[in-house]
Design a protein around this motif. Sequence first.
Motif: not given
Lengths: 122, 122
Positions: B22-23, B26-27, B29-32, B35, B38, B42, B89, B91, B94, B98
Motif C-alpha cells: 500500500l505504501a 501511495f508513494a 501517486l505521490g508525485d505531480p 499523478l 495516471v 485513466c 492503467l 485500477p 488504486i 481507495r
Amino acid sequence: MPAPSPPVAHDRSDVIHASDTLARVFAALGDPIRLKLVAVLCAGGALSIAQLTANTDISRQGVTKHLQVLAEAGVVRDVKMGRERLWQLDPAQIEAARQTLDVIGHEWGIALQKLKLFAESP
Amino acid sequence: MPAPSPPVAHDRSDVIHASDTLARVFAALGDPIRLKLVAVLCAGGALSIAQLTANTDISRQGVTKHLQVLAEAGVVRDVKMGRERLWQLDPAQIEAARQTLDVIGHEWGIALQKLKLFAESP
DNA sequence: ACAAAATGCAACTTTTTAGTTGCATTTATC
DNA sequence: GATAAATGCAACTAAAAAGTTGCATTTTGT
C-alpha cells in the motif's frame, strides 16, 4: 453571512496547486512508518510523540520528522498540552485523496464501458 | 473447482507485506508528474511513452522512470505493440488504496461518535 | 538496404529523504 | 529548587530519487 470560500479549483493555477497538494498527501502516506502512524491516529486519540514512537523501530526524532511530513501535507495536526505535543488526525485531506482515487476509478469504468460498446458495434 | 486465493492478509507477515504494498502505491501517486500520467491514462487509452512525454516538461527517459515506479506499484501495465510500448492503467491497486482511505475515514468517524457519546454521558 | 521512429540501457550529477547523535529547552513533580 | 520527562533544534551521514546525456537496439516504411 457568507461562509469562507472552500478551497475549490477555479483556474489553471488553482488546478496546479490542487495537484501539488494532492501529490503531497499521497507522498505523505507513501511510507510504511507514516502509514502506520495514520492508522494508529485514526482510532481517534490524540497521542504524544513518545507514545507514537513506542509503535515504531526508529528514534523519537525520526518519528518527529515523519509527523512533520504528515503535518505539511495536512494529514495530522498538533495540539500542545503542557510539556507534551499531542497529534491527531485531520481527515479532510485524506478525504480529498479518497475522492481523487474514486474519480480515477470511475473514469476508468466509463472508459471501459465505451470500449465495450465500440467492440459490440456492427 | 476453487478459484485462486485472493491476496488477502492472513497472518502478520501478510499484513506487513500488505502495508508495504500500500505504501508503495501511495508513494507512486505521490508525485505531480506521476499523478498526471495516471490522470491521462485513466481515460482508458493505451498510450506510448512518446505520447505520454508530450504532456510533461521532462525528458522521455525521465518519463520512463516514472512509469517504472508506477508499474512496480502495480498501478500501470505495459503492452508491447510493434516498436512501441503502450501503457495502460491497472485500477486494482488504486481501488485497494481507495478502500484504505475509506476505512481510515470511517474509523475516524466512529471514534468521533464515541467521543461525542462520552461527552454527553451524565 | 536504408533512414527514421520508438525505445532501451547505462553512467552520471544533483537533490531529497531517512535516520542518527548530541545537546539545549521547557514543564511537571517531589 | 532539584530532578526527571517530553520535546526542540542542529549537524551530520547514508541512501534513495529525480533528472539528464549519450549511445545502442529494434522496428517500420520506402
